[in-house]
Enzyme design. Sequence first.
Site, mmCIF file in Angstrom:
data_model
loop_
_atom_site.group_PDB
_atom_site.id
_atom_site.type_symbol
_atom_site.label_atom_id
_atom_site.label_comp_id
_atom_site.label_asym_id
_atom_site.label_seq_id
_atom_site.Cartn_x
_atom_site.Cartn_y
_atom_site.Cartn_z
ATOM 1 N N SER A 93 0.858 -14.788 -0.445
ATOM 2 C CA SER A 93 -0.393 -14.345 0.389
ATOM 3 C C SER A 93 0.257 -12.741 0.644
ATOM 4 O O SER A 93 1.390 -12.518 0.609
ATOM 5 C CB SER A 93 -0.369 -15.077 1.735
ATOM 6 O OG SER A 93 -1.607 -14.580 2.527
ATOM 7 N N SER A 94 -0.871 -12.017 0.750
ATOM 8 C CA SER A 94 -0.658 -10.587 1.293
ATOM 9 C C SER A 94 -1.621 -9.976 1.728
ATOM 10 O O SER A 94 -2.713 -10.629 2.180
ATOM 11 C CB SER A 94 -0.388 -9.744 -0.272
ATOM 12 O OG SER A 94 -1.488 -9.960 -0.723
#
Length: 329
Positions: free
Chosen positions: A98-99
């Site tokens: 995730s970013s």
Amino acid sequence: MGTRTLDDELADLAATARAALVREIELSGAWESDPVWREAFEAVPRHLFVPYYYVGVRGGYERRWGENPDRGAREKWMRGAYADAPLATRLRDGDLVSSSSQPSLMAMMLAALRVRDGDRVLEVGTGTGYNAALLAHRLGDDDLVTTVDLYPEITEAARRHLAAAGHRPVVVTGDGARGVPERAPFDRIMATCTLSSVPLAWLAQCAPGARVLTPLATGLLTLTVEDAGHAEGRFLHTPAYFVPLRGESRPEPEPAHLGGIPGHARGDDLFRFLFALTRGSLDPQEAYVLWEREGRPRRERYGVTVHGDGEWAWLDDPEGPYVWPLPVR
């Protein structure tokens, strides 16, 4: 006059850094087609959505976090939170899961979504919650925004971040490829993760005339939805690299061997886009011959049609000579 605390100084730093980020996005032209997004980026504090993140260093990642007892480290964290750069926010076994996307790319995508007052929007890929907050601020009504992600730890953290920023859109834990039928119909669907094809479930949850924007291959596809069984549109000009949609049931394709392809093509972003889009239909040599014959086409010349149970990508014309089937979810 009282003594200023570190928290006061960090608040000032956040305001200054956010204003600088807004100026940088403005200069990029990202929201030129819909300048109303400037107000959202001015108002929504990105640092509330990235209480910690990771930056690449030799041998792995370094964690930066907002509660670090070291003053300099906290200032470094704050400045990084407002850099026009993607931020890695969750790792699993060393892999990015995730970013927080690059803000100028987010701004360009939001402008391309063509949101109107009163639109109901579905975001696929909640991440930190920052994008959902921008949407909720723009629409002025949290209930118009729904965001979905697969992992409970991501959605739980996003709810906390959103509440801290004063927003409470509907955050759903589930498979984004299935949409959120209980919240349909949607006027806009926006994905912040890469797909290999457009899920048919999305079209069924769209109002007629809805707009879908999703990363596909290494580009950004915009579709206009005619009805539950038909949508069509083209790619935007920009390259886009996102974390894949979690929950994909198909295995990743084997890495391509491009040894027989000239070096100038192997390293060319537009050739790699064509090859990613036609995987399973063209081998590397066929893709290279087509790419050269057609003048190394830019992304805007490609599009996708979804019709019934079929889905295909095309160059220039959906009924022209260059058409390639996409896998259907």
